[in-house]
Design an enzyme around this catalytic site. Structure first.
Site, PDB file in Angstrom:
ATOM      1  N   HIS A   1       0.846  -1.191   0.000  1.00  0.00           N
ATOM      2  CA  HIS A   1       0.000   0.000   0.000  1.00  0.00           C
ATOM      3  C   HIS A   1       0.874   1.230   0.000  1.00  0.00           C
ATOM      4  O   HIS A   1       1.950   1.226   0.612  1.00  0.00           O
ATOM      5  CB  HIS A   1      -0.924   0.013   1.229  1.00  0.00           C
ATOM      6  CG  HIS A   1      -2.077   0.932   1.055  1.00  0.00           C
ATOM      7  ND1 HIS A   1      -2.022   2.267   1.377  1.00  0.00           N
ATOM      8  CD2 HIS A   1      -3.310   0.710   0.555  1.00  0.00           C
ATOM      9  CE1 HIS A   1      -3.171   2.822   1.084  1.00  0.00           C
ATOM     10  NE2 HIS A   1      -3.977   1.913   0.578  1.00  0.00           N
ATOM     11  N   ASP A  36      -7.884  -5.703  -0.076  1.00  0.00           N
ATOM     12  CA  ASP A  36      -8.336  -6.553  -1.178  1.00  0.00           C
ATOM     13  C   ASP A  36      -7.962  -8.010  -0.996  1.00  0.00           C
ATOM     14  O   ASP A  36      -8.424  -8.872  -1.740  1.00  0.00           O
ATOM     15  CB  ASP A  36      -7.753  -6.046  -2.509  1.00  0.00           C
ATOM     16  CG  ASP A  36      -8.312  -4.695  -2.863  1.00  0.00           C
ATOM     17  OD1 ASP A  36      -9.532  -4.517  -2.701  1.00  0.00           O
ATOM     18  OD2 ASP A  36      -7.544  -3.825  -3.282  1.00  0.00           O
TER      19      ASP A  36
END
Ligand code: CMC
Length: 431
Positions: A308, A366
């Protein structure tokens, strides 16, 4: 934004330039470079916005090192366990948790807008049946500006409010219609006696031929997925919505732009890509091969659902979803689902691998959402549309904040030009 009277000095070609410093309520100080070009004649260079604040905002705060996500100050894990999606929508839109009366009024307003213009059914029929539901979603949400003319004037606060409620209310209906269309089943009208998440499951999975009862544990899991994806400060799709709206474009066009951006596999498309990757890996014995590929600089493969831009410790949303995945799979009696086994083993292997430790790569939101959605019966192509419908409230909240800001001006980045300088045109016979 607090003006701390602090400043930084930039020395350029022997001249000193004072750059004011703003202190946020949380996070690092911010250098104000708005007058830099006018005063010093230079631009700054930051292509992926890794060190650049594009706006000020009071909605969402992420501390990437601590793995913390706050909406209007409230931690996401508290919201995921104690609140529910529509209450979080209210919080994001209006800044405070609602009273019981305010929540009831908001839920009624959203519920009253869940149906779409009947003419939209014909609009859907123009798409190929095998279109990706994200393609349909981009088109239909953009087309809302052709159906709802009374909420296009962005200078009118009431019209902005109506557009916000319409988008939050209709996105589940449109996403469910995109799904039904792709599988050749009739559209299912919304049911206003169901809550937001249960109604979405009903519109996706019920058929006119028989009764469909929404399992409350599944609707709670759905609500949690929606809550966890509701907003995430200035990510790529939100910044796209802000940039599109900086020109004064209508809200439906701006949200369609956000949906288009979200579709990419580095962003919202990662949930589909992650599940496809888990299926491709298939069995735990193949994990080392894929870990090796992810580490190989000459191989473009990346572990989807890992890493991320902001979180460098843990993604707090992934922690909640991991627990939710266990609950849902147990309820459905598929705890020994091979995908979950591959996911858990992959997570452990990566978390103990020096490459992933050094680069601070952790499972993101996700990683587990796809496993839950697949267990519920959604095809992978619906994962990103579900992300889009949950994020709509975040986009809209950020859009409303931006439009109401008197300092709002059109976004217009500069560039570092590396092309040819001026040269004379050469006639085609002489080239
Ligand atoms: N697998 C293997 N290596 C990776 C991964 C990964 N998933 N992610 C980053 N790296 C490596 C990358 O190769 C680079 O190595 P080096 O420094 O040697 O060149 C380093 O880590 C930093 O990567 P980056 O691409 O510069 O980092 P970024 O902040 O620009 O990208 C990201 C963040 C999320 C796009 C990236 O981690 C990624 O592509 N992850 C996979 C896709 C994914 O799961 N996306 C969902 C993000 S969360 C939900 C959302 O935002 O929509």
């Amino acid at each position: 934004m607090t003006d701390t009277q602090k400043s930084a000095t930039l020395t350029l070609n022997g001249e000193n330039y004072e750059l004011p410093i703003f202190s946020p309520t949380a996070g690092p100080d911010v250098l104000d470079i708005r007058k830099l070009y006018a005063k010093a004649g230079v631009f700054t260079y930051d292509p992926g916005f890794t060190s650049t604040a594009s706006c000020d905002s009071t909605i969402t705060y992420i501390d990437g090192d601590k793995g913390e996500l706050l909406h209007r100050g409230y931690p996401i894990d508290q919201l995921a366990s104690k609140s529910h999606y529509l209450e979080v929508c209210y919080l994001l839109l209006y800044g405070e948790l609602p009273t019981a009366a305010q929540l009831e009024d908001f839920e009624t307003r959203v519920t009253r807008h869940t149906m779409v213009h009947e003419q939209m059914h014909n609009f859907f029929r123009g798409f190929r049946r095998d279109a990706h539901p994200m393609a349909t979603l981009v088109g239909v949400v953009g087309a809302m500006s052709a159906f709802y003319h009374d909420s296009l004037d962005v200078t009118d606060p009431w019209q902005r409010e109506v557009a916000a409620v319409r988008l939050i209310a209709k996105l589940p209906t449109i996403a469910a219609m995109a799904y039904k269309y792709s599988i050749g089943q009739p559209f299912v009208y919304p049911r206003n006696d169901l809550d937001y998440a249960a109604n979405f499951l009903h519109m996706c999975f019920s058929v006119p031929a028989e009764e469909y009862h929404v399992n409350p544990i599944l609707s709670r899991a759905m609500d949690r997925i929606l809550t966890l994806h509701a907003d995430h400060e200035q990510n790529a799709s939100t910044s796209t919505v802000r940039l599109a709206s900086s020109s004064g474009a209508n809200p439906f066009a701006c949200i369609a732009a956000g949906i288009a951006c979200l579709w990419g596999p580095a962003h919202g498309g990662a949930n589909q890509a992650c599940l496809e990757m888990l299926k491709e890996i298939g069995t735990v014995d193949r994990i080392p091969e894929y870990i090796a590929r992810a580490k190989d600089k000459n191989d473009p493969f990346r572990l989807m659902g890992f890493g991320h831009r902001v979180y460098k410790n843990t993604d707090p949303r992934a922690k909640v979803l991991k627990q939710s995945a266990d609950e849902v799979l147990e309820l459905l009696g598929v705890e020994d689902n091979p995908l979950l086994q591959v996911a858990k083993e992959l997570e452990q292997t990566a978390l103990n691998d020096p490459y992933f430790i050094e680069k601070k790569l952790f499972p993101n939101v996700d990683f587990y959402s796809g496993i839950i959605l697949e267990a519920m019966g959604f095809p992978t192509s619906m994962f990103t549309p579900i992300f889009a419908l949950s994020r709509t409230v975040g986009w809209i909240s950020q859009w409303k904040e931006m439009i109401a800001d008197p300092q709002n001006k059109i976004g217009r980045p500069r560039q570092l030009y590396l092309g040819e300088t001026m040269r004379d045109y050469i006639d085609i016979e002489q080239r």
